[in-house]
Design a protein around this motif. Sequence first.
Motif, short mmCIF file in Angstrom:
data_model
loop_
_atom_site.label_atom_id
_atom_site.label_comp_id
_atom_site.label_asym_id
_atom_site.label_seq_id
_atom_site.Cartn_x
_atom_site.Cartn_y
_atom_site.Cartn_z
N GLU A 16 0.76 -1.27 0.07
CA GLU A 16 -0.25 -0.04 -0.07
C GLU A 16 1.02 1.20 0.01
OE1 GLU A 16 -2.24 -0.47 3.32
OE2 GLU A 16 -3.85 -1.65 2.20
N GLN A 17 2.01 1.32 0.66
CA GLN A 17 2.74 2.41 0.88
C GLN A 17 3.56 2.69 -0.29
OE1 GLN A 17 5.64 1.95 4.02
NE2 GLN A 17 3.97 2.07 5.63
N HIS A 18 4.00 1.64 -1.01
CA HIS A 18 4.68 1.60 -2.45
C HIS A 18 3.66 2.05 -3.56
CE1 HIS A 18 7.24 0.91 -5.76
NE2 HIS A 18 6.14 0.06 -6.44
N LEU A 19 2.28 1.57 -3.43
CA LEU A 19 1.30 2.00 -4.37
C LEU A 19 0.88 3.75 -4.23
CD1 LEU A 19 -0.61 1.16 -6.62
CD2 LEU A 19 -2.40 0.50 -4.91
N GLU A 20 0.93 3.82 -3.08
CA GLU A 20 0.46 5.36 -2.82
C GLU A 20 1.61 6.22 -3.17
OE1 GLU A 20 -0.61 8.21 1.00
OE2 GLU A 20 -0.54 5.85 1.63
N ARG A 21 2.82 5.82 -2.89
CA ARG A 21 4.05 6.77 -3.39
C ARG A 21 4.07 6.85 -4.98
NH1 ARG A 21 7.54 4.36 -0.44
NH2 ARG A 21 8.16 2.83 -1.89
N ARG A 22 3.87 5.76 -5.75
CA ARG A 22 3.82 5.95 -7.12
C ARG A 22 2.46 6.80 -7.68
NH1 ARG A 22 6.32 1.74 -9.90
NH2 ARG A 22 5.63 3.01 -11.80
N LYS A 23 1.36 6.65 -6.92
CA LYS A 23 0.13 7.42 -7.45
C LYS A 23 0.51 8.91 -7.10
CE LYS A 23 -3.39 4.06 -6.73
NZ LYS A 23 -3.96 3.98 -8.45
N LEU A 24 1.31 9.45 -6.18
CA LEU A 24 1.57 10.54 -5.56
C LEU A 24 2.57 11.03 -6.65
CD1 LEU A 24 1.19 12.87 -3.63
CD2 LEU A 24 3.23 11.76 -2.51
N GLU A 25 3.51 10.34 -7.10
CA GLU A 25 4.40 10.88 -7.98
C GLU A 25 3.66 11.04 -9.55
OE1 GLU A 25 7.52 8.00 -8.31
OE2 GLU A 25 8.34 8.38 -6.26
N HIS A 29 1.62 14.34 -9.51
CA HIS A 29 2.64 15.55 -9.60
C HIS A 29 2.97 15.94 -11.08
CE1 HIS A 29 3.08 17.11 -5.41
NE2 HIS A 29 3.29 15.82 -4.92
N LYS A 30 3.30 14.83 -11.73
CA LYS A 30 3.53 14.87 -13.13
C LYS A 30 2.43 15.46 -14.00
CE LYS A 30 7.38 11.59 -13.11
NZ LYS A 30 7.96 10.33 -13.66
N LEU A 31 1.38 14.90 -13.61
CA LEU A 31 0.04 15.20 -14.64
C LEU A 31 -0.62 16.50 -14.26
CD1 LEU A 31 -1.34 11.67 -14.84
CD2 LEU A 31 -0.13 12.87 -16.67
N ASN A 32 -0.76 16.85 -13.15
CA ASN A 32 -1.57 17.88 -12.77
C ASN A 32 -1.11 19.12 -11.95
OD1 ASN A 32 -3.93 16.38 -14.21
ND2 ASN A 32 -4.01 15.44 -12.31
N THR A 83 -6.11 14.40 -6.36
CA THR A 83 -5.85 13.10 -6.91
C THR A 83 -5.45 12.09 -5.59
OG1 THR A 83 -5.36 13.99 -8.98
CG2 THR A 83 -4.90 11.50 -8.53
N MET A 84 -4.44 12.51 -4.88
CA MET A 84 -4.16 11.94 -3.85
C MET A 84 -5.22 11.30 -2.95
SD MET A 84 -1.12 12.68 -1.14
CE MET A 84 -1.90 14.12 -0.36
N ASP A 85 -6.08 12.50 -2.63
CA ASP A 85 -7.16 12.12 -1.88
C ASP A 85 -8.16 11.22 -2.48
OD1 ASP A 85 -6.65 13.97 -0.04
OD2 ASP A 85 -7.77 15.52 -1.00
N LYS A 86 -8.23 11.24 -3.89
CA LYS A 86 -9.01 10.19 -4.40
C LYS A 86 -8.27 8.83 -4.24
CE LYS A 86 -11.24 12.79 -7.97
NZ LYS A 86 -11.46 13.05 -9.59
N GLY A 87 -6.81 9.03 -4.30
CA GLY A 87 -6.16 7.57 -4.24
C GLY A 87 -6.28 7.08 -2.95
N LYS A 88 -6.29 7.97 -1.86
CA LYS A 88 -6.69 7.46 -0.60
C LYS A 88 -7.92 6.72 -0.60
CE LYS A 88 -3.67 10.42 2.10
NZ LYS A 88 -3.74 11.32 3.37
#
Length: 619
Positions: A559-568, A571-574, A582-587
Amino acid sequence: MEQFLRDWRQDALNKAQYESAIFIGDKLLALTHDDNDAFWLAQVHFATGNYTRAQAFLSKQDLIGRNPACRYLAGHCLIKQSRFEEALAVLGERNPTHLISNGPSNKRKASAQPRGGRRRDDDAGDEEAATRRFEAAMCFLRGICYAKQNAFDRAKECYKDAVRIDVQCFEAFQQLMKNSLLSPDEEWQFLDSLDFDSIQLTGDPKSSQEAAEFTKMLYTTRLSKYRNPAAFDTAYDSLSTHYQLAANPDLQLARADLLYTQCRYRDALTITNAILEEDKYNFAIYPVHLACLYELKMKNLLFLIAHDLADTHPEEPCTWLAVGIYYFSIKKIAEARRYFSKASMMDAHFGPAWIGFAHTFAEEGEHDQAISAYSTAARLFMGTHLPQIFLGMQNHALNNMTIAEEFLKTAYGLCKSDPLLLNEMGIVKYHQDKPKEAVQYFTAALKVADENDSEPSAWLSARANLGHAFRRLRHFNRALAEFDEVLRAGGKDAAIFSAKGLILMEQNRPQEAVVVLHEALAIHPQDSIATELLNKALEETALVDGAAEDEAEDLADFEQHLERRKLEASHKLNGKRTGRGTMDKGKGRLGRRRTMLIDDEDEREETGMDMTDDIDDEA
C-alpha cells in the motif's frame, strides 16, 4: 378307629407336634400294615430332620422296592446325608422317559373318553397320576445328585425330564431357571414343549384349560428376560389384573429382574424396596436388590443391609454376598474376595457369589485368576452369557483379541439382545482395526438400549465408543455430535474433551481445539494426552498468527509503495493542487482496496472451512 388315628396324626402334623404324630402313626401302622401309613410315618421322621432313622425305617419295612413314594423318600433321605452314590443306586440312574406325554394329543384322547366311568377306573387313574408325580420327583432327585457331582449336563436332562413327566414339578423347573442351565432360546423352546394340557381338574374341562394357561403364565415369568420381553409383559399383565397378583413378591421380583436387565436400576430398586418392606428377609430378592444398590453407588444402604443380615442370618449365603458387595463398592478388594468366597462355599451353585469373586481379581488386574474364576462360573451356569462376556473382557485386556472374540461370539450365541455384549464386541472390532464393523455394533447396542428405555447414563461408554469409531473413519462431524451428546448426558469428562480437541485439530481449527483442551485440563490437570495435544494446538495457533502478521506487513508495504507511485504520477500530470485532489482520491481508492482485500481473505477462510466440512461429509 383307623380314620380316627389318621385324623389325629394329621392334626399333630399340622401343628408340628412331631412326637405325637410319630406315636399315633406307629399305632396306626400296627393296625393297618398299609404302605401309605408306613410312608407317612417315614415322612414324619424326615420332617424332624432324622434322615437316617427315616431311611432305615423304609429299608426295614422293604418298602423301597415296591412303592415309588417310599423309594423317592429314601433317596431324599440319602441326599440329605450327602450320600449321592447310594441315592442314585436307590433311585436308579435311568429316567422313565416312557412317561413323557406327547403333548396336546393326550388331552384330546382324554377328552374323547366318557366322563362317567366306574369308580374303580377313577381310583386307578388317581393311583397312576400319583405314581407319575413320584417318578417325576425322582428325576428331580437324580438331577440333584448329578449336580452335586458336577455332572451338569446329566443334571439338566434329569430336570427337563422331571418337568416333561409332570409339568407341575416346579422344583425341577426352578433348578433349570435359577442355575441358568438353559440358554434364553432353549428356555422358551422348552416351555413350548411342555404339556400343560395334562393338568386336569376332575369333571371340569373349562377349569382345566384355565389352570393350564395360568401355570404356563407363571412359568413364563421365570424365564430369561433377554429373549422375549413382550411375552413376559403379556403374562405379567394377565396375572396382575385378572388374577390380582400385582403385589405378589415372586411376580414383582420377575418384574424387577426385567428392569435390571434393561439397566433401569432406579425402577427396579423401587420394586425391590417395596417387597422388602413387606418381607424383610425374602432372600430371593436380595441379589437383584444389592446389584441395584451397587450400580447406583448407595454405599450407606449396602452397609446397613450387610450389617443387619450378618447379625440376624449368618447362615445365609446372601448375607455374605451383601458384605462382599459392600466391600467391593468401597474398593476393599481383599475383604470383598474373602466374603464372596465364603458365600460360594456355603452354596456352590450361588451364581452372584461366583461372579463377584471373579470381579475382585479383574478389579486388581489379576487377569489369569479372573479368567479361571469366570471359567468356573461359565461351567456352573451354562445358560447365561455373562461369564462369557467377562472372559472376553479379560482376554481383551491381555490383548488376546482372537480369543476374546471367540468368547464374545459364544455369548452372542446365547443372547443377542444385551447392549453390554454388543458394546464389547464393538470394542474388539475397533482394536482389530475394523471401525466400520465397530460402528455397527455400537449402533446396535444404543438401539437396543433405547428400545428398552434404559437410563441414558448407563450407555455413555457405548456412545463415546461410537464417537471414537467415527473419528477413526474420519467422519469428524458425526464424531463431534456423539461426543457432545455424551457431555450433555454425563457431565464433564476429560477424555471426551481430549477427543474433541484431536478432531478439531484434524479439521485445522486449532483455536477451538485450544479452548476444548483447556477444559480437559481443568478437569484433569495431569492428563498427559490433553497436555501434549494442547502444546501442538498452541504451536499451530502461533504459526497461523505469524502467517497473518507477515501477510499484514506485506500488504502495508504494498500500500505504501502504491501510494508513493500514485503521488508521483499526480505531480507529473496535474501539478501540486490537482495532485493533492488526486491523492485524496487515491486514498479513498486505497481504502476501498484494503477492505476488498480483507473481504477476500475472510471469504477465503470461509471457503476453506466449507471445503473441510465437505470433505468430512464425503468421508
